[in-house]
Design a protein around this motif. Structure first.
Motif, PDB file in Angstrom:
ATOM      1  N   PRO A   1       0.782  -1.234   0.000  1.00  0.00           N
ATOM      2  CA  PRO A   1       0.000   0.000   0.000  1.00  0.00           C
ATOM      3  C   PRO A   1       0.820   1.294   0.000  1.00  0.00           C
ATOM      4  CG  PRO A   1      -0.210  -1.112   2.140  1.00  0.00           C
ATOM      5  CD  PRO A   1       0.740  -1.906   1.313  1.00  0.00           C
ATOM      6  N   LEU A   2       2.132   1.198  -0.137  1.00  0.00           N
ATOM      7  CA  LEU A   2       2.931   2.427  -0.227  1.00  0.00           C
ATOM      8  C   LEU A   2       2.678   3.099  -1.577  1.00  0.00           C
ATOM      9  CD1 LEU A   2       6.335   1.280   1.340  1.00  0.00           C
ATOM     10  CD2 LEU A   2       4.480   2.573   2.414  1.00  0.00           C
ATOM     11  N   PRO A   3       2.845   4.421  -1.663  1.00  0.00           N
ATOM     12  CA  PRO A   3       2.491   5.140  -2.904  1.00  0.00           C
ATOM     13  C   PRO A   3       3.269   4.636  -4.106  1.00  0.00           C
ATOM     14  CG  PRO A   3       3.748   6.545  -1.407  1.00  0.00           C
ATOM     15  CD  PRO A   3       3.349   5.334  -0.633  1.00  0.00           C
ATOM     16  N   SER A   4       2.549   4.346  -5.181  1.00  0.00           N
ATOM     17  CA  SER A   4       3.120   3.697  -6.355  1.00  0.00           C
ATOM     18  C   SER A   4       3.780   4.674  -7.317  1.00  0.00           C
ATOM     19  CB  SER A   4       2.020   2.917  -7.092  1.00  0.00           C
ATOM     20  OG  SER A   4       0.930   3.776  -7.374  1.00  0.00           O
ATOM     21  N   ARG A   5       3.874   5.926  -6.939  1.00  0.00           N
ATOM     22  CA  ARG A   5       4.613   6.920  -7.722  1.00  0.00           C
ATOM     23  C   ARG A   5       5.148   7.983  -6.763  1.00  0.00           C
ATOM     24  NH1 ARG A   5       1.769  11.481  -7.505  1.00  0.00           N
ATOM     25  NH2 ARG A   5      -0.525  11.486  -7.656  1.00  0.00           N
ATOM     26  N   ILE A   6       6.082   8.772  -7.262  1.00  0.00           N
ATOM     27  CA  ILE A   6       6.594   9.891  -6.473  1.00  0.00           C
ATOM     28  C   ILE A   6       5.492  10.932  -6.331  1.00  0.00           C
ATOM     29  CG2 ILE A   6       8.262  11.786  -6.459  1.00  0.00           C
ATOM     30  CD1 ILE A   6      10.198   9.926  -7.926  1.00  0.00           C
ATOM     31  N   LEU A   7       5.314  11.448  -5.135  1.00  0.00           N
ATOM     32  CA  LEU A   7       4.249  12.419  -4.898  1.00  0.00           C
ATOM     33  C   LEU A   7       4.577  13.758  -5.551  1.00  0.00           C
ATOM     34  CD1 LEU A   7       3.372  11.629  -1.165  1.00  0.00           C
ATOM     35  CD2 LEU A   7       2.370  10.689  -3.255  1.00  0.00           C
ATOM     36  N   ARG A   8       3.517  14.421  -6.020  1.00  0.00           N
ATOM     37  CA  ARG A   8       3.666  15.689  -6.727  1.00  0.00           C
ATOM     38  C   ARG A   8       3.029  16.823  -5.932  1.00  0.00           C
ATOM     39  NH1 ARG A   8       2.170  12.017 -11.238  1.00  0.00           N
ATOM     40  NH2 ARG A   8      -0.028  12.559 -10.889  1.00  0.00           N
ATOM     41  N   GLU A   9       3.353  18.041  -6.328  1.00  0.00           N
ATOM     42  CA  GLU A   9       2.733  19.213  -5.708  1.00  0.00           C
ATOM     43  C   GLU A   9       1.214  19.107  -5.835  1.00  0.00           C
ATOM     44  OE1 GLU A   9       4.315  21.443  -4.040  1.00  0.00           O
ATOM     45  OE2 GLU A   9       6.398  21.101  -4.665  1.00  0.00           O
ATOM     46  N   GLY A  10       0.518  19.332  -4.739  1.00  0.00           N
ATOM     47  CA  GLY A  10      -0.945  19.274  -4.751  1.00  0.00           C
ATOM     48  C   GLY A  10      -1.514  17.953  -4.294  1.00  0.00           C
ATOM     49  N   ASP A  11      -0.696  16.896  -4.213  1.00  0.00           N
ATOM     50  CA  ASP A  11      -1.177  15.611  -3.697  1.00  0.00           C
ATOM     51  C   ASP A  11      -1.543  15.761  -2.228  1.00  0.00           C
ATOM     52  OD1 ASP A  11      -0.941  14.142  -6.028  1.00  0.00           O
ATOM     53  OD2 ASP A  11       1.100  13.470  -5.591  1.00  0.00           O
ATOM     54  N   SER A  12      -2.755  15.352  -1.878  1.00  0.00           N
ATOM     55  CA  SER A  12      -3.203  15.471  -0.493  1.00  0.00           C
ATOM     56  C   SER A  12      -4.002  14.230  -0.100  1.00  0.00           C
ATOM     57  CB  SER A  12      -4.070  16.727  -0.317  1.00  0.00           C
ATOM     58  OG  SER A  12      -4.516  16.858   1.022  1.00  0.00           O
ATOM     59  N   ALA A  13      -3.343  13.326   0.634  1.00  0.00           N
ATOM     60  CA  ALA A  13      -4.032  12.117   1.104  1.00  0.00           C
ATOM     61  C   ALA A  13      -5.018  12.498   2.199  1.00  0.00           C
ATOM     62  CB  ALA A  13      -3.014  11.124   1.638  1.00  0.00           C
ATOM     63  N   PRO A  14      -6.184  11.830   2.260  1.00  0.00           N
ATOM     64  CA  PRO A  14      -6.555  10.610   1.526  1.00  0.00           C
ATOM     65  C   PRO A  14      -7.341  10.859   0.247  1.00  0.00           C
ATOM     66  CG  PRO A  14      -8.134  11.003   3.273  1.00  0.00           C
ATOM     67  CD  PRO A  14      -7.154  12.144   3.331  1.00  0.00           C
ATOM     68  N   ASN A  15      -7.036  11.955  -0.437  1.00  0.00           N
ATOM     69  CA  ASN A  15      -7.825  12.313  -1.625  1.00  0.00           C
ATOM     70  C   ASN A  15      -6.973  12.457  -2.885  1.00  0.00           C
ATOM     71  OD1 ASN A  15     -10.372  12.641  -0.121  1.00  0.00           O
ATOM     72  ND2 ASN A  15      -9.350  14.414   0.796  1.00  0.00           N
ATOM     73  N   ILE A  16      -6.027  11.541  -3.073  1.00  0.00           N
ATOM     74  CA  ILE A  16      -5.215  11.553  -4.291  1.00  0.00           C
ATOM     75  C   ILE A  16      -5.892  10.622  -5.295  1.00  0.00           C
ATOM     76  CG2 ILE A  16      -2.928  11.168  -5.266  1.00  0.00           C
ATOM     77  CD1 ILE A  16      -1.787  11.539  -2.443  1.00  0.00           C
ATOM     78  N   SER A  17      -6.429  11.193  -6.338  1.00  0.00           N
ATOM     79  CA  SER A  17      -7.360  10.462  -7.206  1.00  0.00           C
ATOM     80  C   SER A  17      -6.734   9.279  -7.938  1.00  0.00           C
ATOM     81  CB  SER A  17      -7.982  11.421  -8.231  1.00  0.00           C
ATOM     82  OG  SER A  17      -6.971  12.011  -9.036  1.00  0.00           O
ATOM     83  N   ASP A  18      -5.452   9.383  -8.323  1.00  0.00           N
ATOM     84  CA  ASP A  18      -4.879   8.283  -9.095  1.00  0.00           C
ATOM     85  C   ASP A  18      -4.127   7.277  -8.232  1.00  0.00           C
ATOM     86  OD1 ASP A  18      -2.809  10.064  -8.529  1.00  0.00           O
ATOM     87  OD2 ASP A  18      -1.712   9.586 -10.369  1.00  0.00           O
TER      88      ASP A  18
END
Length: 374
Positions: free
Chosen positions: A285-302
């Protein structure tokens, strides 16, 4: 012994031409998977495990000295395969399964770093680690690959020094030309990072001693895991040498980096048995890509619900600990005072990270109760 530089990254000593093509095909195929979950397993083993060195003699050597390249994914992954094989005879207390060793966690974590893009050059100035370049290349500019160096190269050098790779085996790691900030031999690493190397030496020496002790397997296992995690954390603390590389990432990725480092403190204090089964649960369950500006868990759509949940939990653990002035982590470490509470602690971490319905206030209440029992 002098530093050994590498001018070419094209050689794959432990893979044939056909294997290399298979490697590239697998990595390229993983690209379509990254929006749902990072790929860490292939046929039940860490990604590309079958392509790694099955014995020490499969690694490159020069003048009777092993000269593996830790900046090539297959060779760095080979360190783990060789250490698992060398230490398994001393790991009987871990359980009856062939994958019960705590050493299965690190190669699965390295596989996640590869398929999530975290081993690639974050500066964009080279194609190292990119599918359009050399996907097996591990970038010296990546914070993730730098930190992982301390938990792969350092223990491998220690294992060789303590005789686990064979009698009298010497190792000098390759390093890309122009790169000076990585140690390459046991003596070099001991001079630069004495605490980390002394703890790895203590782990490998203690493993031999504990494996023949008269302790019950439960206590023996806890003692081995204690030495293992003390060394892992010493390597992690030494990896502050990588801190400048954080500047290449978004604020969101850096926040995840810091939360990930914070979570390691909890895992280590619980003497977590990072065998294959448990590690897959924690790493998938770790993030499958490097996080980008604007990513805000738990609402990261992709990202998947599970990835969003793990990011939110990591962030909560670090934030609440910061708000409490470090009290949460101190309480946790105080609560991990016995074999019983450490076993319960490992189970509690599984609930917190893997069960979305497990309330964080329940976690706090349980820690408080465990701490008072000490």
């Amino acid at each position: 012994m002098g530093r050994l530089s590498v001018q070419s990254r094209d050689c794959v000593p432990c893979a044939s031409v056909m294997q290399r093509l298979a490697v590239l095909g697998l990595i390229l195929g993983c690209a379509v998977c990254l929006s749902s979950a990072a790929v860490i397993l292939d046929n039940g083993m860490p990604v590309l495990w079958a392509q790694t060195a099955g014995q020490v003699t499969d690694l490159p050597s020069q003048n009777g000295i092993l000269t593996p390249d830790p900046w090539h994914f297959l060779q760095r992954l080979s360190f783990y395969r060789l250490m698992i094989a060398a230490t398994d005879p001393f790991m009987g207390s871990m359980g009856t399964n062939a994958t019960d060793s705590p050493w299965w966690g690190p190669p699965l974590e390295l596989a996640w770093m590869l398929t999530s893009g975290r081993l690639a050059d974050p500066t964009g100035t080279t194609t190292c680690g990119l599918q359009t370049g050399d996907p097996m290349c591990i970038s010296t500019q990546s914070w993730w690959s730098c930190v992982n160096y301390f938990t792969s190269a350092l223990p491998f050098l220690s294992a060789a020094q303590q005789g686990f790779m064979g009698e009298g085996v010497q190792v000098q790691l390759q390093v890309p030309a122009g790169v000076e900030d990585f140690c390459t031999t046991h003596a070099d690493c001991t001079a630069r990072y004495p605490d980390a190397m002394s703890k790895w030496d203590a782990f490998f020496q203690g493993l031999k001693t504990l494996s023949v002790s008269r302790e019950a397997d439960r206590e023996k296992k806890d003692s081995i895991l204690g030495l293992y995690w003390a060394a892992q954390m010493a390597s992690t603390y030494a990896s502050t040498a990588c801190d400048a590389r954080k500047n290449q990432y978004s604020a969101e990725e850096v926040a995840f980096v810091n939360s990930w480092l914070n979570s390691a403190e909890y895992v280590a204090a619980a003497h977590f048995q990072s065998n294959m089964e448990r590690s897959v649960k924690f790493i998938t369950p770790l993030p499958s890509r490097i996080l980008r500006e604007g990513d805000s868990a738990p609402n990261i759509s992709d990202l998947s619900q599970e990835e969003n949940h793990s990011l939110a939990v990591f962030s909560w653990m670090r934030s609440i600990n910061s708000l409490l002035g470090g009290t949460l982590l101190r309480m946790w470490k105080n609560a991990m005072c016995s074999v019983d509470t450490r076993e319960k602690g490992g189970q509690l971490l599984e609930q917190l990270l893997l069960n979305p319905s497990f309330a964080t206030n329940t976690f706090l209440a349980l820690i408080t109760g465990m701490a008072t029992s000490c």
